[in-house]
Write an enzyme that holds these catalytic residues in place. Structure first.
Site, PDB file in Angstrom:
ATOM      1  CG  HIS A 150      -2.105  -0.876   1.100  1.00 28.00           C
ATOM      2  ND1 HIS A 150      -3.195  -0.574   0.310  1.00 28.00           N
ATOM      3  CD2 HIS A 150      -2.377  -2.081   1.667  1.00 28.00           C
ATOM      4  CE1 HIS A 150      -4.092  -1.554   0.404  1.00 28.00           C
ATOM      5  NE2 HIS A 150      -3.613  -2.478   1.208  1.00 28.00           N
ATOM      6  CG  ASP A 177      -3.196  -3.157   5.332  1.00 30.72           C
ATOM      7  OD1 ASP A 177      -2.283  -2.323   5.299  1.00 30.72           O
ATOM      8  OD2 ASP A 177      -4.308  -2.976   4.798  1.00 30.72           O
ATOM      9  CD  GLU A 178      -5.711  -5.548   1.877  1.00 28.37           C
ATOM     10  OE1 GLU A 178      -6.837  -6.071   1.873  1.00 28.37           O
ATOM     11  OE2 GLU A 178      -5.479  -4.431   1.345  1.00 28.37           O
ATOM     12  CG  LEU A 179       3.920  -8.024   1.203  1.00 25.96           C
ATOM     13  CD1 LEU A 179       4.397  -6.741   0.530  1.00 25.96           C
ATOM     14  CD2 LEU A 179       5.025  -8.638   2.056  1.00 25.96           C
TER      15      LEU A 179
END
Length: 840
Positions: free
Chosen positions: A436, A521-523
Site C-alpha cells: 500500500h 496489511d495486505e502485502l
C-alpha cells in the site's frame, strides 16, 4: 492551508482549445460532447456465469458534429472492481493501465463513431457488481495527438433496480424490501420522552432526582485556569438566547471520582438548588462530563429550558475508543477533519487513527522530501511517468480535483493535532508500508531519476524500489509496483526520515507522539520474490524466506520507532506469520514479536479467521478490535443498489454495530461456526486495548458521503466502546437475553431518533447523517409505516408523487388507497429514501 496544490501545476487545457492542439485534433469529436453511460445488467435467465460474475456495458454516443476517429484515442476510467483486461466488443479493446485505471482503445476493426451514432461495449465484471458506488468512474478521453490533455466525458450510471439475488433466501445480497424493513424496525417501539435514555453512550451509573433545575440564564462557570478548554466547552453548551445573568452555578474541577480508577472518569451532579458540579479524575473526565451535560440539555428551541436533577458516575470500559479516517484514497479538507474530531469528542471517542498514506495518495508534508507531496499528493492525467499519480476512484484527469489531490501542510497538521488535544483525542498517524505504498514508491523513484540526471551521487538515498525487481504479484487494489523493498538500505533511511519528522511535528504541537501506525496489511503474495536486492539481503543476513525478510523488515522498523521514544502499532499482519497447514495457507501468531510491545489492529474476522484477534491476544499481543464485519463504516448498510459503499467484507447496518460484543465476537453465530474457534482467555482479555471503526474512503469523495457512511453508526461504536457489556450479552438464557436486548435496543434507537440526531439538526453541526428508508407493510385495508429510529418524522403521499416536507405526517395507519410513498425527514426538512407500497 489544507488541500494545497503546488503553484507549478498548470491546469489541463479546456475542450474549447482543442483546435490549438493541431489540425489532427481539431477535426475530431470534442470529448465533452461524447456521452458515456454505464449499465449494470441482470444475468440472462438460464445462463450460468462464473462465480460472482456480473454482466455490464458501456454505451457511447457521439453528440458532436465531428466523428470519433477509427484510431488515435484512448478512453480512460477507474473503478474499484477489476475489469477484464483484453475484453473486446464492437471493435474496442479494454486494457489495464495500472491498478484500477483502465482504458478503452480502438482495435483494428473499429470504424469510428460518426455524429449521432451510438455503440455498446459489453463485458463481464469478474466480481458481483450491482451497487452504483462500485461502478467505473471518472471517464476522460485523450487523443494521441495531444497526449497530455485529458477531457472528462459526460457520464451517467444506470443502476439495477434490485440486487441480483432478490429471491435467494438467506443470501446477504438479497433485496431488502419495505416489508423486510418494517419487521426489522418492529423490534423497537416509540417511547414517551420521559422513558428515553437521557445520555449516550450509556453511563456506568445514573441516579435521578425528583426536581428540575430551571435555566433562567447562562451559567456562572467556576473552574481553574488549567481547565480553560473545558470552560470554553461549557459556555458553548448553553444557548446564546438565554440571558447573560441569573443562570445556575456550573463548577468544574479535577479531583477524585470515588470508586473509579480511570483517568477519564467523571461525576456529574445536577441539583435544583446548588447548580451543576462536574468532577473528573482528569481534565479529560471533566470534558466527558460536559458532553453528558450536552446530552441532557433541552433541544434548541425547547419550550422548557430546564435540566433534570440527577447524579452520574461514569467511566469508560476501554481506554482505546477509536475512529480511523482514510484521506489517502480520497482527500478530505482540514475543516472536515476538525468536524469529525468534534463529533468524536461529543460521543467520547478518544483515538483518531489518521490514515495519511496509501497507494493512491501521500497526504502529509515531510520536510526534506518535497516529492512526497508534489508527486505523491497529486492525481491526474500525464503522458509522462513521474509527474503525478494516475487518476483513481473517479478523480479524473484534472490534478486540481479536490478529492484526488491535496495534502496537509505542516501548519495544517499542527492545527489538527492541537485541536484534537484540546478535545482529549490522541492522533495516531499511519504511514502505510511495505505494501500500500505506491504513492511513496513513485515519488521517491521520480526523485531518484531527477537527481541522477543532475549528476547527484546521493540520488538513491531514499529510493524505495529495486529497479531490477521482476517479481510477479498483484495487490488487493491490482497494483504490481506498490511495495517498499526491504533489501535496500535506502528504504530504512526513508522510514527513519519520515518517523523523525512526524515525531518532530508532534513535539512542536505540544503533543508528543506515543505511537505511530506502521501499516503492514495486505502485502501481495509474490512481492520481493524476484528482487535481486532482496535476494542479496537474505543471503547477507541468513534469511531463508520472504516471511523471514518480513520479520527482519519490521525488526528494523520497530527499532526506528523505539529510537524516537514510541512503540509500534500496525495492522494484524505485524503480529501474524504466514505458514501452511495441510497444504492450505494459515495465519498464526508470530512468536518473534510478542515481547516487542506491538499493538495489532485486527480487522480480518472473515470466514475461517473469526478468532484471529483472540488467538493474537491470547499469545501476548496487545490488540485493537476493528472487525470488518462489524466496524468497517465504508461497508454498505445492505444490498439494495441505492445504498452507498462497498460490500466485499459484509453489510453493516446500525444494529450490526450495536450488537457487537468485543469479548464474544461470534456470540450470534451458529454452534457449527463456533466449533474449533479459540475463545478469549482471561489473559487475552487484558490484552484487548479497545475497539475502533474504520472508514476507508474509496467511495467517499465529499464530506456529505462521509456523514452518510459514519453517522449514526458512530454512536453505536461509542456505545460499545464506552459502556459495559449489556445484560443481554452475558445472559445464558436465550429467551431472557432476547427480551433484554429488545428493551436496550428500543432505548438506544429512541435516544437517537428523539434526542441525539435532532440535536445535530438544530445546533448547527451540519451533519448529513443517513436517514434510513421507512418500513411499510399492508395490514388488511391499511398501510403500517415505521422507522428504525422511532421519533423520526414520516410523511407520505397516496397519489404516487414523491413526499415533501409539506406532505401529510404519518400519525397512525395510512387508510388511503393507491401507491403509498413514505419517507423520513429530519428537523431541517432533509428527506431520506422513499419507500413505496401499493394499497389496493
Amino acid at each position: 492551508m489544507a488541500a494545497i496544490l503546488l503553484a507549478a501545476l498548470v491546469a489541463l487545457p479546456a475542450p474549447t482549445v482543442l483546435a490549438a492542439q493541431g489540425a489532427a485534433v481539431a477535426s475530431v469529436a470534442n470529448p465533452a460532447r461524447l456521452e458515456l453511460r454505464w449499465e449494470m445488467q441482470r444475468q440472462p435467465a438460464g445462463l450460468q456465469l462464473p462465480q460472482g460474475g456480473s454482466p455490464a456495458r458501456f454505451t457511447l454516443t457521439n453528440k458532436d458534429n465531428a466523428p470519433l476517429p477509427a484510431s488515435g484515442w484512448s478512453l480512460y476510467l477507474s473503478g474499484i472492481d477489476r475489469m477484464p483486461a483484453g475484453a473486446q466488443s464492437n471493435g474496442l479493446v479494454l486494457e489495464e493501465v495500472a491498478g484500477s485505471l483502465f482504458r478503452l482503445r480502438p482495435g483494428p476493426d473499429f470504424k469510428g463513431l460518426a455524429p449521432g451514432q451510438t455503440l455498446e461495449f459489453a463485458y463481464r465484471h469478474r466480481d458481483s457488481v450491482f451497487m452504483p458506488s462500485r461502478s467505473p468512474a471518472g471517464p476522460y478521453l485523450v487523443y494521441d495527438a495531444a497526449p497530455d490533455m485529458g477531457v472528462p466525458l459526460p457520464y451517467t450510471v444506470t443502476p439495477l433496480k434490485e440486487p441480483p439475488q432478490r429471491g435467494k433466501v438467506g443470501s446477504p445480497h438479497s433485496a431488502v424490501t419495505p416489508e423486510d424493513t418494517y419487521w426489522r424496525n418492529a423490534r423497537a417501539e416509540l417511547l414517551p420522552a420521559s422513558k428515553v435514555p437521557p445520555v449516550l453512550p450509556t453511563p456506568l451509573a445514573l441516579q435521578t432526582g425528583a426536581g428540575r433545575l430551571v435555566l433562567a440564564g447562562r451559567p456562572v462557570i467556576k473552574a481553574s485556569a488549567t481547565l480553560a478548554n473545558e470552560t470554553a466547552l461549557a459556555g458553548s453548551l448553553f444557548p446564546s438566547s438565554l440571558p447573560a445573568g441569573g443562570g445556575p452555578a456550573l463548577r468544574l474541577s479535577v479531583g477524585t471520582v470515588e470508586g473509579q480508577d480511570s483517568p477519564e472518569a467523571y461525576r456529574l451532579t445536577i441539583d435544583a438548588r446548588s447548580g451543576i458540579d462536574i468532577v473528573g479524575n482528569s481534565a479529560a473526565g471533566v470534558a466527558h462530563g460536559l458532553q453528558s451535560l450536552r446530552d441532557l440539555m433541552p433541544l434548541p428551541g425547547a419550550a422548557d429550558p430546564s435540566l433534570p436533577e440527577l447524579t452520574i458516575v461514569d467511566a469508560p470500559r476501554f481506554g482505546y475508543r477509536g475512529f480511523m479516517l482514510d484521506v489517502a484514497r480520497n482527500f478530505q479538507s482540514k475543516e472536515t477533519v476538525l468536524k469529525w474530531l468534534d463529533l468524536m469528542a461529543r460521543f467520547k471517542l478518544n483515538k483518531f487513527h489518521f490514515h495519511l498514506t496509501d497507494d493512491e495518495g501521500w497526504r502529509i508534508e515531510i520536510a526534506g522530501l518535497p516529492e512526497l507531496t508534489t508527486i505523491g499528493a497529486v492525481r491526474g492525467h500525464s503522458a509522462k511517468p513521474g509527474v503525478r499519480l494516475q487518476p483513481a476512484y473517479g478523480s479524473g484527469p484534472d490534478p486540481r480535483d479536490p478529492a484526488g489531490s491535496g495534502y496537509y501542510s505542516r501548519a495544517d497538521y499542527l492545527e489538527i493535532l492541537r485541536y484534537a488535544a484540546a478535545r482529549h483525542i490522541e492522533v495516531i498517524p499511519e504511514i502505510e508500508m511495505p505494501g500500500h505504498a505506491r504513492a511513496a514508491v513513485q515519488a521517491m523513484e521520480s526523485r531518484y531519476h531527477r537527481l541522477k540526471s543532475a549528476g547527484s551521487r546521493d540520488a538513491a538515498r531514499y529510493l524505495l524500489n529495486d529497479l531490477e525487481d521482476r517479481s510477479d504479484y498483484l495487490s488487493a487494489q491490482y497494483f504490481k509496483d506498490n511495495v517498499i523493498n526491504p533489501g535496500l538500505e535506502s528504504s530504512y533511511t526513508f522510514i527513519e526520515h519520515v518517523v523523525r519528522e512526524m515525531a518532530a511535528l508532534h513535539r512542536e504541537a505540544g503533543v508528543p507522539l506515543k505511537t505511530i501506525h506502521m501499516g503492514g496489511d495486505e502485502l501481495a503474495n509474490g512481492a520481493w520474490e524476484k528482487s535481486p536486492a532482496s535476494e542479496a539481503w537474505k543471503r547477507k543476513h541468513g534469511l531463508e524466506s520472504s516471511a523471514d525478510l518480513w520479520d527482519y523488515f519490521y525488526e528494523r522498523v520497530d527499532a526506528i520507532v523505539r529510537k524516537h521514544g514510541m512503540f509500534t502499532s500496525g495492522w494484524e499482519e505485524l503480529a501474524a506469520r504466514k505458514t501452511r497447514l495441510d497444504g492450505a495457507s494459515k495465519l498464526i501468531p508470530n512468536p518473534r514479536f510478542t515481547r516487542n510491545g506491538f499493538t495489532a489492529y485486527v480487522w480480518n474476522n472473515t470466514v475461517g479467521l473469526e478468532d484471529l484477534a483472540y488467538r493474537l491476544a491470547n499469545s501476548g499481543y496487545d490488540i485493537v478490535l476493528t472487525p470488518v464485519t462489524r466496524m468497517y463504516f465504508d461497508m454498505a448498510h445492505n444490498a439494495n443498489p441505492e445504498e452507498h459503499g462497498v460490500n466485499w467484507g459484509a453489510y453493516v447496518e446500525l444494529d450490526t454495530v450495536y450488537d457487537f460484543i468485543p469479548f464474544d465476537i461470534m456470540k450470534d453465530a451458529p454452534d457449527a461456526a463456533r466449533a474449533g474457534k479459540d475463545r478469549l482467555t482471561d489473559y487475552g482479555k487484558r490484552r484487548v486495548r479497545g475497539i475502533q471503526a474504520n472508514l476507508f474512503a474509496e467511495t467517499a469523495r465529499d464530506p456529505a458521503r462521509l456523514d452518510y457512511l459514519v453517522m449514526p453508526r458512530m454512536v453505536a461504536l461509542a456505545e460499545r466502546a464506552w459502556a459495559a457489556d449489556p445484560a443481554w450479552a452475558t445472559t445464558l438464557d436465550q429467551n431472557k437475553a432476547a427480551v433484554l436486548h429488545r428493551d436496550d435496543w428500543t432505548g438506544f434507537v429512541n435516544a437517537l431518533g428523539q434526542r441525539v440526531l435532532p440535536r445535530l439538526d438544530l445546533d448547527g453541526s451540519n451533519v448529513a447523517y443517513r436517514i434510513a428508508p421507512p418500513g411499510l407493510v399492508l395490514d388488511g385495508g391499511r398501510v403500517l409505516a415505521n422507522h428504525v429510529l422511532p421519533g423520526m418524522v414520516l410523511r407520505y403521499t397516496s397519489d404516487g408523487s414523491e413526499p415533501t416536507a409539506a406532505s401529510s405526517v404519518v400519525s397512525g395507519p395510512i387508510l388511503e388507497r393507491g401507491m403509498i410513498r413514505v419517507a423520513a425527514f429530519d428537523r431541517q426538512g432533509r428527506r431520506g429514501p422513499v419507500a413505496a407500497i401499493e394499497s389496493p
